[in-house]
Design a protein around this motif. Structure first.
Motif, PDB file in Angstrom:
ATOM      1  N   LYS A 145      84.247  12.245   4.523  1.00  0.00           N
ATOM      2  CA  LYS A 145      85.656  12.629   4.408  1.00  0.00           C
ATOM      3  C   LYS A 145      86.512  11.831   5.388  1.00  0.00           C
ATOM      4  O   LYS A 145      87.624  11.395   5.047  1.00  0.00           O
ATOM      5  N   ASN A 148      81.963  29.317  -2.348  1.00  0.00           N
ATOM      6  CA  ASN A 148      82.931  30.386  -2.116  1.00  0.00           C
ATOM      7  C   ASN A 148      82.216  31.731  -2.185  1.00  0.00           C
ATOM      8  O   ASN A 148      81.496  32.019  -3.149  1.00  0.00           O
ATOM      9  N   ARG A 189      79.341  17.077   0.641  1.00  0.00           N
ATOM     10  CA  ARG A 189      79.444  15.861  -0.156  1.00  0.00           C
ATOM     11  C   ARG A 189      78.114  15.106  -0.201  1.00  0.00           C
ATOM     12  O   ARG A 189      77.344  15.122   0.751  1.00  0.00           O
ATOM     13  N   LYS A 209      83.943  30.313   2.940  1.00  0.00           N
ATOM     14  CA  LYS A 209      83.995  29.165   2.039  1.00  0.00           C
ATOM     15  C   LYS A 209      83.553  27.902   2.774  1.00  0.00           C
ATOM     16  O   LYS A 209      83.574  27.844   4.009  1.00  0.00           O
ATOM     17  N   TRP A 234      81.973  23.459   1.887  1.00  0.00           N
ATOM     18  CA  TRP A 234      81.790  22.366   0.938  1.00  0.00           C
ATOM     19  C   TRP A 234      80.754  21.387   1.484  1.00  0.00           C
ATOM     20  O   TRP A 234      80.398  21.422   2.666  1.00  0.00           O
ATOM     21  N   GLU A 239      83.129  20.283  -7.815  1.00  0.00           N
ATOM     22  CA  GLU A 239      84.532  19.958  -8.057  1.00  0.00           C
ATOM     23  C   GLU A 239      84.709  18.503  -8.469  1.00  0.00           C
ATOM     24  O   GLU A 239      85.603  18.156  -9.220  1.00  0.00           O
ATOM     25  N   SER A 285      78.826  14.930   5.416  1.00  0.00           N
ATOM     26  CA  SER A 285      79.949  15.309   4.566  1.00  0.00           C
ATOM     27  C   SER A 285      81.268  15.040   5.273  1.00  0.00           C
ATOM     28  O   SER A 285      82.214  14.495   4.691  1.00  0.00           O
ATOM     29  N   GLU A 326      81.136  16.390  -4.743  1.00  0.00           N
ATOM     30  CA  GLU A 326      81.519  17.404  -3.765  1.00  0.00           C
ATOM     31  C   GLU A 326      81.296  18.787  -4.358  1.00  0.00           C
ATOM     32  O   GLU A 326      81.895  19.150  -5.368  1.00  0.00           O
ATOM     33  N   PHE A 327      80.391  19.529  -3.720  1.00  0.00           N
ATOM     34  CA  PHE A 327      80.151  20.919  -4.094  1.00  0.00           C
ATOM     35  C   PHE A 327      81.019  21.811  -3.213  1.00  0.00           C
ATOM     36  O   PHE A 327      81.124  21.582  -2.001  1.00  0.00           O
ATOM     37  N   THR A 328      81.642  22.812  -3.805  1.00  0.00           N
ATOM     38  CA  THR A 328      82.369  23.808  -3.029  1.00  0.00           C
ATOM     39  C   THR A 328      81.621  25.138  -3.122  1.00  0.00           C
ATOM     40  O   THR A 328      81.037  25.477  -4.153  1.00  0.00           O
TER      41      THR A 328
END
Length: 291
Positions: free
Chosen positions: A37, A192, A174, A170, A172, A212, A33, A188-190
Motif C-alpha cells: 500500500k 469484516n 494484499r 475490520k 484487510w 474487493e 500488505s 485485496e481481501f477485506t
C-alpha cells in the motif's frame, strides 16, 4: 557456549533470537500488505505514534519506544534500561490493546493510558488494537520450525480478530506475485466482523471475507488460505472452550474447527482439522462464531 537468559533456566539467547525471527515471519503478510500500500499510494506505514495520533500530546513523548506498524499493530520497543522497566503509551480513547504473543505479561491496556511495565529480556511487546483484524501466519508459533519468507508461501494464514466494545472489527490483506513490477496486479481481501453479546441468548460474531480486487498473478498460494481464527479479548463475547465456529463456503461446503481456549491469555483459537492446506479465502462466504 550460548548463554542462558537471566532468570530463565532453559532458554538461551539463541532461542530468543530464533523466537523473534519467527514472530517477524508471522507478521510478514500484514507487513507486506502495508508495504504494498505504501509503494502504490505513497503512504507511511512504519511510524511514530504521533503520525497516527497528531492531536494527542502524549504521542510525542518517548517516540523511539512507541511505534506503529500500519494502523492496527503497536510495537513497544524495550530499549536499554538497567531495571528492565519501561514507560509505554497506548493511544486512542476507547481502544484496547492486547498482546499478540503474550508470554509473561498478558494484560491488555486501555487507550490513552501510560503504563510502567517491567519487560523480561526474552519478551516482545507487540499489541493488536481492538476493532481490527490482521493476517498472521505460523499459528501459535509452537510448530513454526525453521521458516523463511519463501516457506511462508506454503503456509496458510491465521485470521487474528480483536473485537471492540461494539463487537465489531475490520481489516484487510494484499497479495501479489511476489516479484511482479506491475503494482496494480494484486488481490485485496477485506475482513469484516460484527457481533453481539445479548443479555438473553448466546453471543456471536459474524465474519465476512470479500475479494474487493482480485488481480493477483498467483491465486493458489497456500497463504491465500485460512488455517485458524484467533479471537483476542475473547471474554467480550463470552467465548470459551465450548464456543464453536461454522464456516460456509461459496461452493456449499460447511466446515467446523477445533476450539482451543487459553484462559490465562483470554484468547480463543479455532483451528482447522479438516485439511492442513486450509480453506481458500476467496471461497469463504461466511463464518459464524457462537458462544
Amino acid at each position: 557456549k550460548d548463554k542462558l537468559i537471566a532468570g530463565q533456566a532453559h532458554e538461551t539467547y539463541t532461542d530468543f533470537i530464533r523466537e523473534m525471527a519467527i514472530k517477524r515471519y508471522a507478521l510478514h503478510r500484514y507487513h507486506y500488505s502495508w508495504a504494498h500500500k505504501a509503494s502504490s499510494e505513497g503512504i507511511a506505514y512504519f511510524t511514530p505514534l504521533f503520525y497516527r495520533y497528531p492531536e494527542d500530546p502524549e504521542a510525542y513523548k518517548r517516540v523511539e519506544e512507541n511505534i506503529m506498524i500500519g494502523d492496527a499493530v503497536k510495537v513497544s520497543a524495550a530499549l536499554t534500561d538497567a531495571t528492565n522497566t519501561f514507560n509505554f503509551y497506548f493511544p486512542e480513547k476507547g481502544a484496547l490493546w492486547c498482546p499478540i504473543w503474550p508470554k509473561y505479561t498478558t494484560d491488555c491496556y486501555k487507550g490513552q493510558s501510560r503504563e510502567v511495565v517491567k519487560v523480561a529480556e526474552d519478551e516482545s511487546f507487540v499489541h493488536i488494537k481492538s476493532g481490527t483484524i490482521i493476517p498472521l501466519q505460523l499459528g501459535d508459533l509452537s510448530s513454526a520450525g525453521g521458516k523463511n519468507i519463501e516457506a511462508l508461501k506454503n503456509t496458510p494464514i491465521d485470521l487474528a480478530i480483536h473485537p471492540n466494545s461494539k463487537y465489531s472489527a475490520k481489516g484487510w490483506a494484499r497479495y501479489d506475485g511476489g516479484d511482479t513490477m506491475n503494482m496494480d496486479a494484486y488481490t485485496e481481501f477485506t475482513f469484516n466482523a460484527t457481533g453481539a453479546n445479548p443479555f438473553l441468548g448466546k453471543a456471536y460474531l459474524d465474519i465476512d471475507i470479500q475479494a474487493e480486487k482480485d488481480d493477483s498473478i498467483i491465486k493458489n498460494d497456500w497463504n491465500q488460505r485460512l488455517r485458524s481464527v484467533v479471537i483476542y479479548n475473547a471474554k467480550v463475547l463470552s467465548l470459551g472452550k465450548n464456543s464453536k465456529i461454522e464456516i460456509k463456503t461459496r461452493s456449499g461446503t460447511v466446515y467446523k474447527m477445533l476450539t482451543v481456549y487459553e484462559s490465562n491469555n483470554n484468547i480463543c483459537r479455532f483451528v482447522a482439522q479438516f485439511d492442513n492446506k486450509g480453506i481458500e479465502l476467496r471461497d469463504i462466504e461466511h463464518m459464524k462464531i457462537s458462544a
